[in-house]
Design a protein around this motif. Structure first.
Motif: not given
Length: 957
Positions: A914-938
């Motif tokens: 989204n416009a603020y940099g928030g990343r969204h993935t499907n919790p029942f089909y998650p992109a778990a290996d990449v969703i945390n690729g950027l640090p949480p403070e991003f």
């Protein structure tokens, strides 16, 4: 008559004001997909209305094309291509534009569905006046607002819509190749004007300019209509001071009278058209008693004959081939139809060319005026390459005639077997089972015998058991099988193999055994459905005969409870949760047993109920997405048909005010296609599968006439394919990418992998103007797009796109690059939804919408097949092939349009940013290996700065 010429100021003559078109809503259609549905011609064509009394002869054919149109429907023939278009009201203030097939025969207006790439909202008090469509798909709609006409322009030459105010202009006539009018070219527009009783014709310049000049001034001679007629000259239908009707021809910059003596005494002319093959004019005129008639006038103006009486004509045009006359005619006070009157005789040889010497006293002098051009519309500094917007195509769908006369039915039941006209590949036979079930709850189907069990809705203690009928059963005539006085509040839902019945009342589960037992237990949820586990079901934690309950708790939390049926025989039983609530997708609508006996769950989105998703419960007690996409249409029930290996859905296709359109939709178990099967204006209230898996049962309710209801069986008779293997826990597919980049509006590139080298591209801080980055398909570097339309490269050796527009204002949104045998092809998306290409081929929009405002954000090739996807700022995903909404993550940004970019990884997992940099993935089909690729403070809360997310191909390491 005396010729008149007059000089005047354009500012006195009329005003043209270009305004922002706030009330036009280019909202994408919520209707389900309509491809793959053939047009069906009714076997019996209803008789033509009495108001239309046209004399038939051997050389002419009259047929009705479409009925149930609005009274102000307007027709036009597209310049150049000759396609037939109409603009019509749908449900009052919604106005839609269609391309009509001349081959249509008596279609009903509710049958017709468009791609809805063009529609707008217009008050019913503002009637439609005229329609024009240019060869490049530019569309012009004229409507009347308090006796002042407005022209709405939908143009492919720019991203937006113009709303032009024309105080005195009455109609629109787009010129075509071969039209002989001095000083004009194809795509020029002619308009009749009436300025305080002074009549004439304006010549409006090319599409990109539309500057206005006076062409003809006729003074007090009223012009009723204008066409391109005989020998491609401009012809005018006029009414003089003496109320006589005349046809004038404008040739060689002069006017001459084709009918000097006047014609149609006692009638006021309204509209006319010319059939080249017949060398005849057709005039619609009205007498003093407000009665309309249609007249035929020979091309030389020497003979006139009355063709017949007609109720009223609001719009009339002739086909490009010169044989067919299309006109509108009333059916009722508020409905009309479109007719085709076709000349079927031999081509008539034209009469000799008229002499250049005029025979009348008309000597009109063209009066030039200053060109008026818009000054308040943003215009790119470089004109974009014209890119046609999607053609609006009228697609027929099958709607049943659900008014059944019982006496007629029982006398001739074969006439009513097509009560539901299922048209999907003709794979169904229909069988009407029960009439008038509206006073009954159910049916519940016995899983072994196939018996139908009902409960009297008005006397719930009465229950009915009916074998599969060999002829339709009138439910009002059946007798109760047993009575249980305690079952007054039961809503029947399921029948156990041992014969006990299960139902519910709000949050109470109720069990009935004939007239002997009645038991109730309560759960903390609103009950949605009850399922009896069978031997073939593969639901972890259950046994054959167990009772499962689907319910919704406050806040949309889904609950699934299990009742051990063996315990019910002891009289001591309870409902236990089958799974923890947090392990079940929220907002349930329905469930069914699908391929391999697995339990499938249908859900909806809390904020956008048109969104639906399907999840499968696997043997590890985990719900996973059955399809890695979501679909719209307001789905509220579904079932699985094993014989067809497909899911069938009930949905509300369209909802406006108090009128709904209901549909039946099919998705094969592999999720490869989405196909509409049937539409109905009545409510399909229930959908289930027969115990043998070969038939669908539907309960149908007529909203306006509740007495006319039925239960219908749809027997599948298509090819039975090999059953799907039993589902097992999927093995995650690794994502073979080194990382992914996130782009901010200054041009900063943020990487999920700090070891990746970021490309050298321009940086524009403090200007938030960068909108997209895109890798070179051949691995040679990166491209960057700014909001003005400029494309930057990380290497001077990279080929740059040609033929893409430079806008000069912030509207460019996304760049896509495709490698072909001919080199790279570039596709640029602007905020309005127009796709500009570097090729000379027009972009194929298919079902993609045109937004009309800055909402388009991302353009991506469809990862599951041909075509393209567009992500809008609300998080809706639109496809060229499916006219649906796809929520890839079960998330939407309504009412705050913050979605910016989306990426799908090779294993079909998805990340949206989204416009603020928030990343969204499907919790029942998650992109778990990449969703945390950027640090949480991003994360830049409140700062609209993030614009794109892109995977880094292995070739770019």
């Amino acid at each position: 008559m005396v010729s008149r010429s007059k000089s005047f100021s354009p500012f006195v003559l009329f005003a043209i004001v270009f305004l922002s078109f706030d009330f036009i809503q280019a909202i994408p259609s919520y209707a389900g997909p309509s491809f793959g549905i053939p047009t069906e011609t009714p076997t019996e064509v209803p008789p033509l209305p009495d108001l239309l009394n046209i004399t038939q002869d051997a050389n002419h054919e009259l047929r009705r094309i479409v009925r149930n149109m609005s009274n102000d429907v307007c027709l036009t023939i597209q310049a150049g291509k000759g396609n037939l278009y109409c603009v019509d009201r749908n449900l009052g203030d919604r106005v839609e534009i269609y391309e009509l097939s001349p081959g249509l025969t008596d279609q009903v207006r509710p049958q017709l569905q468009s791609g809805l790439a063009r529609f707008f909202i217009l008050s019913e008090t503002k009637p439609l006046v005229d329609l024009a469509v240019d060869s490049d798909e530019s569309i012009y709609v004229m409507y009347d607002a308090n006796d002042i006409n407005w022209i709405l322009e939908f143009s492919p030459h720019y991203s937006g819509t113009k709303n032009n105010f024309h105080a005195y202009i009455q109609n629109m006539l787009l010129l075509d190749e071969g039209d002989l009018i001095e000083g004009t070219e194809p795509s020029y527009m002619l308009n009749i004007y009436d300025m305080y009783g002074n009549y004439g014709v304006y010549n409006s310049g090319p599409a990109k300019d539309r500057s206005i000049h006076a062409l003809i001034d006729l003074g007090p001679v009223k012009i009723s209509d204008s066409i391109i007629g005989r020998q491609n000259y401009l012809c005018l239908l006029t009414e003089g001071d003496d109320s006589s009707t005349k046809i004038l021809i404008y040739e060689y910059n002069q006017i001459r009278e084709l009918t000097p003596e006047g014609i149609l005494p006692g009638y006021v002319p309204c509209q006319f058209a010319y059939l080249e093959m017949e060398q005849s004019f057709y005039i619609a005129a009205e007498n003093m008693d407000q009665e309309f008639a249609l007249f035929r006038v020979s091309g030389d103006g020497l003979s006139t004959e009355k063709v017949g009486d007609i109720g009223y004509i609001h719009s009339m045009v002739s086909s490009k081939d010169g044989r067919s006359l299309y006109f509108t005619n009333p059916l009722t006070e508020d409905k009309s139809a479109i007719y085709a009157y076709t000349y079927t005789g031999p081509e008539i040889i034209p009469t000799p060319t008229f002499t250049q010497t005029p025979t009348s006293t008309f000597t009109p002098v063209p009066t030039p005026t200053n060109s008026l051009t818009p000054t308040n519309s943003p215009t790119p500094t470089e004109t974009p390459t014209p890119t046609p917007t999607p053609t609006i195509v009228l697609r027929p769908i099958s709607v049943p005639d659900y008014r059944i006369d019982f006496d007629s039915y029982f006398q001739n039941p074969e006439l009513f077997l097509d009560f539901y006209q299922i048209v999907f590949y003709n794979q169904f036979d229909t069988d009407l089972l029960f009439l008038n079930p509206s006073g009954f709850n159910g049916p519940a189907i016995h899983p072994i015998s196939g018996e139908f069990l009902f409960q009297n809705a008005y006397n719930p203690s009465q229950f009915y058991s009916v074998p599969y009928p060999n002829r339709p059963v009138d439910c009002r005539q059946i007798e109760p099988s047993f009575v249980n006085e305690n079952a007054e509040n039961l809503v029947l839902r399921a029948v156990h193999p041992d014969g006990s019945l299960y139902g519910y009342r709000y949050s109470d589960i109720q069990r009935v055994v004939l007239d002997e037992f009645f038991e109730t237990i309560s759960i903390d949820a609103s009950i949605l459905d009850i399922h009896i586990v069978t031997e073939t079901d593969r639901i972890p934690g259950t046994n054959t005969g167990d009772v499962l309950i689907l319910g919704e708790k406050p806040g949309g939390i889904t609950g699934i409870w299990r009742i051990n049926h063996e315990e019910t025989l002891t009289g001591i039983f309870e409902a236990e949760p089958l799974l923890p609530d947090e392990d079940i997708p929220a907002y349930p609508k329905d469930w069914t047993i699908g391929p391999g006996g697995a339990l499938y769950l249908l859900t909806y989105d809390l904020w956008q109920v048109r969104n639906s998703e399907i999840y499968r419960l696997d043997m590890d007690n985990k719900f996973r997405e059955a399809f890695h996409f979501s679909f719209g249409g307001g789905c509220y029930a579904f079932t699985y048909l094993p014989a067809d290996h497909a899911f069938y859905f009930l949905k509300i296709v369209r909802k406006y005010y108090y009128e709904n359109l209901y549909g039946l939709m099919r998705i094969p178990e592999d999720g490869s296609t989405i196909t509409d099967v049937q539409y109905s204006t009545g409510e399909i209230a229930n959908l289930s599968t027969s115990p043998d898996g070969t038939s669908l049962y539907l309960t149908y309710r007529d909203i306006q006439n509740p007495e006319w209801n039925n239960i219908q069986a749809l027997h599948y008779r298509g090819e039975v394919v090999t059953p799907t293997p039993t589902p097992s826990e999927p093995t995650p597919t690794p994502t073979p990418i080194p990382g992914w980049f996130v782009l901010d509006g200054f041009g900063g590139i943020h990487s999920s992998n700090p070891e990746l080298e970021r490309p050298l591209l321009p940086y524009f801080a403090p200007y938030n103007i960068v909108r997209d980055i895109e890798p070179d398909p051949l691995g040679r570097g990166w491209y960057m797009l700014d909001g003005l339309g400029v494309v930057h490269t990380s290497s001077p050796d990279l080929p740059r796109p040609v033929n893409l527009p430079y806008f000069g204002f912030d509207i460019a949104r996304n760049l896509e690059i495709v490698s072909t045998d001919h080199g790279l092809e570039f596709y640029m998306l602007d905020g309005y939804g127009t796709v500009h290409t570097s090729t000379e081929e027009p972009f194929e929009y298919g079902e993609l919408p045109w937004f009309g405002s800055d909402l388009a954000r991302d353009l991506e090739p469809n990862p599951k097949g041909e075509g393209w996807l567009i992500l809008d700022a609300f998080g809706f995903l639109h496809s060229t092939h499916w006219p649906i909404y796809d929520f890839p993550l079960g998330i939407s940004f309504v009412p705050n349009p913050m979605a910016r970019g989306m990426v799908r990884f090779p294993d079909e997992t998805t990340v949206l940013i989204n416009a603020y940099g928030g990343r969204h993935t499907n919790p029942f089909y998650p992109a778990a290996d990449v969703i945390n690729g950027l640090p949480p403070e991003f994360y830049f809360y409140g700062f609209d700065i993030i614009w794109d997310v892109e995977t880094v191909p292995a070739t770019q390491q």
